[in-house]
Design an enzyme around this catalytic site. Structure first.
Site, PDB file in Angstrom:
ATOM      1  N   LYS A 106       0.839  -1.202   0.000  1.00  0.00           N
ATOM      2  CA  LYS A 106       0.000   0.000   0.000  1.00  0.00           C
ATOM      3  C   LYS A 106       0.874   1.253   0.000  1.00  0.00           C
ATOM      4  O   LYS A 106       2.085   1.182   0.250  1.00  0.00           O
ATOM      5  CB  LYS A 106      -0.918   0.002   1.223  1.00  0.00           C
ATOM      6  CG  LYS A 106      -0.170   0.066   2.553  1.00  0.00           C
ATOM      7  CD  LYS A 106      -1.118   0.074   3.738  1.00  0.00           C
ATOM      8  CE  LYS A 106      -0.333   0.135   5.046  1.00  0.00           C
ATOM      9  NZ  LYS A 106      -1.221   0.248   6.218  1.00  0.00           N
ATOM     10  N   TYR A 140      13.755  30.959   6.576  1.00  0.00           N
ATOM     11  CA  TYR A 140      12.561  31.718   6.919  1.00  0.00           C
ATOM     12  C   TYR A 140      12.461  31.945   8.432  1.00  0.00           C
ATOM     13  O   TYR A 140      12.707  31.046   9.232  1.00  0.00           O
ATOM     14  CB  TYR A 140      11.309  30.968   6.465  1.00  0.00           C
ATOM     15  CG  TYR A 140      11.058  31.051   4.980  1.00  0.00           C
ATOM     16  CD1 TYR A 140      10.860  32.274   4.348  1.00  0.00           C
ATOM     17  CD2 TYR A 140      10.997  29.897   4.213  1.00  0.00           C
ATOM     18  CE1 TYR A 140      10.619  32.350   2.988  1.00  0.00           C
ATOM     19  CE2 TYR A 140      10.754  29.956   2.850  1.00  0.00           C
ATOM     20  CZ  TYR A 140      10.563  31.183   2.234  1.00  0.00           C
ATOM     21  OH  TYR A 140      10.324  31.254   0.895  1.00  0.00           O
TER      22      TYR A 140
END
Length: 371
Positions: free
Chosen positions: A34, A261
């Site tokens: 999956k 940032y």
């Protein structure tokens, strides 16, 4: 080859892990593929897993199973997160086994099977103590349902604490599972396949094997739980994936320079910084602190915040790295590099999340030509 970042997948390591686990447990293995094979690539990994000895493939979503069928996979496939309202017609057409955990789902599947003129293959999921998927309150009503349109191939459940060997809840869940198997048999339904064990249980809890085990994280060479089970090396597993990226830029900066940032970090001394050309859009956790990259025998930690397409590392003033060099983001740790476990810790998460979140902008490069 990418000019920016790539996830290198060693299919021979995958094969070794699966073959070893199958030999040790002595029952059929369902390879869990999956989420794009935990980020390693659905199609190539699935074919490799089957060649390595897995008898089944397991996915969460029906569309994953259909993709496998469309890419030549003929082995049994179980899709277990298939909600009411799903395209059960396609599941039946493609001969995909469907996990069933509600009466509504069972009835819709039966209706699709009747239209198709072909019985649907189902695995009944039961809740043995995790309080997530599986029959619980509706279990008492199941004997009144019509099973004429389905073949009950399997019954299964999922451990909540298999990565904590010796926990009483594991014993309780095994006993509850056995009880529910018996109760199903009492109404004349005796599925040939019974599966409960995940990776951790496959390695540590032989009473949970029944007729098949579901192997997910371990087949990718990663530990199911670092705290209780130890590292991949401790468990004798070979990590399958190595993530590497290019240094977009290397430059010298003075001490006390703000980085990234928010100016959330500051260089402590004159140093060289490396801008790594991969970021949170590629799956690098934005909150990661304490991990970094590896270059020529030396770790370079993250400094500042991870950006969308890049992050910055402190290479050290004596680094010989140059713009355009490749660095290892994580690997198997054998040369001292950061591992997926390290990145998990640095992100207050686990290795599962680190590998499954690697985005589609990062190409998967398969290093073994055997498959």
């Amino acid at each position: 080859m990418s000019d920016r970042a790539e996830f290198l997948i060693d299919l021979s390591a995958l094969s070794t892990n699966i073959a070893r686990l199958k030999k040790e447990c002595g029952v059929d293995v369902l390879a869990v593929v999956k989420a794009d094979a935990y980020g390693h690539g659905l199609i190539r990994v699935s074919h490799a897993a089957l060649k390595a000895g897995a008898s089944w493939l397991g996915v969460a979503l029906l569309e994953e199973a259909i993709t496998l069928r469309e890419n030549g996979v003929e082995a049994p496939i179980l899709a277990w997160l298939v909600s009411p309202g799903s395209d059960f017609d396609s599941a039946i057409t493609h001969n995909i086994d469907i996990g069933v955990s509600s009466i509504k789902g069972l009835r819709e599947i039966s209706e699709s099977a009747k239209r198709a003129g072909k019985k649907a293959r189902i695995h009944i999921e039961v809740d043995t103590g995790m309080s997530r998927g599986g029959f619980l309150d509706e279990w008492k009503d199941l004997p009144t349902e019509d099973f004429s349109q389905v073949d009950v191939i399997g019954i299964f459940s999922h451990f909540a604490r298999a990565d904590e060997p010796g926990e009483q809840q594991n014993i309780d869940q095994i006993q509850r599972f056995q009880q529910m198997v018996q109760e199903l048999g009492d109404i004349g339904i005796n599925p040939p396949i019974k599966h409960l064990a995940n990776s951790a249980a496959t390695m540590k809890d032989s009473p949970s094997y029944f007729t098949m085990v579901r192997v997910g994280i371990a087949m990718y060479g990663l530990t199911p739980d670092l705290t209780h089970l130890g590292t991949s090396k401790d468990l004798g597993l070979r990590p399958v994936g190595q993530l590497r990226a290019k240094l977009h830029l290397v430059k010298s900066v003075p001490a006390h320079s703000p980085v990234g940032y928010g100016a959330s970090a500051m260089t402590q001394s004159d140093t060289k910084l490396g801008v790594v050309a991969i970021g949170y859009a590629d799956g690098i956790p934005r909150i990661a602190q304490g991990a970094g990259v590896f270059f020529k025998g030396k770790k370079a930690p993250i400094i500042g915040r991870v950006s969308m397409d890049q992050f910055v590392v402190d290479l050290g003033s004596d680094s010989t790295a140059q713009s355009g060099d490749w660095v290892i983001v994580f690997g198997d740790g054998s040369h001292g590099e950061y591992t997926a476990d390290d990145w998990g810790r640095a992100s207050s998460s686990i290795n599962y999340e680190i590998v499954t979140r690697i985005g589609p902008r990062v190409p998967r490069i398969y290093q073994s030509h055997e498959y």
